[in-house]
Enzyme design. Structure first.
Site, mmCIF file in Angstrom:
data_model
loop_
_atom_site.group_PDB
_atom_site.id
_atom_site.type_symbol
_atom_site.label_atom_id
_atom_site.label_comp_id
_atom_site.label_asym_id
_atom_site.label_seq_id
_atom_site.Cartn_x
_atom_site.Cartn_y
_atom_site.Cartn_z
ATOM 1 N N ARG A 156 0.652 -1.328 -0.063
ATOM 2 C CA ARG A 156 0.075 -0.067 -0.091
ATOM 3 C C ARG A 156 0.897 1.179 -0.097
ATOM 4 N NH1 ARG A 156 -2.427 -3.614 -1.405
ATOM 5 N NH2 ARG A 156 -4.387 -4.377 -0.609
ATOM 6 N N SER A 227 -12.220 -1.234 2.993
ATOM 7 C CA SER A 227 -11.160 -1.437 4.066
ATOM 8 C C SER A 227 -10.522 -0.143 4.493
ATOM 9 C CB SER A 227 -10.230 -2.078 3.712
ATOM 10 O OG SER A 227 -10.652 -3.778 3.492
ATOM 11 N N GLU A 323 -5.902 2.981 5.701
ATOM 12 C CA GLU A 323 -5.452 3.109 4.050
ATOM 13 C C GLU A 323 -6.163 4.449 3.444
ATOM 14 O OE1 GLU A 323 -6.727 -0.013 1.349
ATOM 15 O OE2 GLU A 323 -6.446 -1.332 2.805
#
EC number: 1.3.1.98
Length: 340
Positions: A156, A227, A323
């Protein structure tokens, strides 16, 4: 007059001005003009963004289109402009018989965002299919191409969100390199039961649709960004301690020796599945997702994220990392300033 900002959290926020651009020249000129007097934010579909309050600047929506395929005996080489919806590109490829992107299907957002966070799902990451990334340094207008290796992709993250060098820039295109000798990636639990002998990219694509439909709420009904937290990477020593108490905890060993745990499982193990704070809640079907149950503010979502962060840290000594990007009235801020 302020303009309402579309975002999948369904937070009611506005910006001073919103501009859509359809070419690299228009993008560069719009940024240079707007940045002379206001903060400027590039936004795709608002699918991975939490607005804490009204934005006191200009938002530029990148809508630069383009999709070109070249092939040889071994690869499909695809050039995609950053204003294309990512899922549309995956769908086009699957329908054309171009394999390799099917595990990354149904991910919301625009193509330009894919390399920034090195998007990933169901056992595949963007870095595995990326050939290059084209971007513009906005202050000088210089256009640069980085190879996949030069992008320093990690879990990520990439050079675009981890280097101070990349401050005023805009991604304008990406290159994809897809192998013609296809091998199904069925490592993810929900895909593992598919029979390798009969599986196809289209079957994986369709299966992921049903998985996501079941696990991720429709933003039309419950605002969300999928998420909220990254799956944490922890040391093998710490992992052993957790597995001693929770032997069936879903985890995955990494090449560097660390172990990746499911953020959703950890949050659920803390008893937070379905937990509510004001109009914000942990989704009752998937604990890694925070939802807007009605008219939550950005700060309500953030306060729930902070509560989750604190409980997980207390129970597991793990610091979850969002995130989602946090946006204040003047631009992106570090999530750690809000939740830790």
């Amino acid at each position: 007059m302020k303009t309402k900002i579309f975002n999948t959290f369904s937070i009611s926020v506005k910006a001073k001005k919103i501009i859509s651009v359809y070419s690299e020249i228009e993008l560069l000129q719009s940024w240079q003009k707007a940045s002379a007097k206001d903060p400027v934010l590039f936004l795709g579909s608002g699918s991975n963004t939490l607005f804490l309050e009204n934005y006191q600047g200009t938002i530029i929506l990148n809508r630069i289109k383009g999709f070109h395929v070249k092939e040889n005996n071994f690869f499909w080489n695809i050039h995609v402009c950053s204003g294309e919806l990512w899922h549309n590109i995956v769908t086009i490829c699957v329908n054309k018989g171009i394999s390799g992107l099917e595990n990354l299907s149904w991910i919301p957002g625009y193509t330009g965002a894919a390399p920034i966070q090195n998007i990933g799902a169901y056992g595949v990451e963007f870095k595995q299919v990326c050939s290059y990334v084209d971007f513009i340094f906005l202050e000088t207008g210089e256009k640069v191409r980085l190879s996949s290796q030069e992008c320093n992709f990690g879990y990520r993250k990439s050079i675009f969100n981890s280097s101070k060098k990349f401050f005023n820039y805009a991604i304008v295109a990406i290159g994809l390199k897809l192998k013609k000798k296809w091998k199904a990636c069925l490592n993810y639990t929900d895909l593992s039961f598919l029979e390798k002998e009969y599986v196809s990219p289209k079957k994986i694509y369709n299966k992921i649709f049903y998985i996501r439909k079941e696990k991720i709420p429709n933003p039309v009904y419950f605002g969300n960004a999928g998420s909220f937290f990254k799956n944490p990477l922890i040391s093998s020593k710490q992992a052993k301690k957790i597995l001693k108490n929770y032997p069936k905890a879903p985890c995955f060993k990494q090449l560097n020796g660390n172990v990746k745990f499911s953020a959703g499982w950890i949050i659920e193990a803390c008893g937070l599945k379905g937990y509510k704070l004001g109009k914000a809640a942990v989704y009752h079907k998937q604990a890694s997702i925070i939802i807007n149950t009605g008219s939550a503010t950005g700060y309500e979502i953030a306060y729930l994220a902070k509560y989750i962060f604190c409980i997980v840290k207390k129970n597991f000594s793990i610091q979850l990392e969002p995130e989602v990007k946090f946006i204040s009235k003047i631009g992106e801020i570090k999530a750690s300033k809000i939740i830790s």
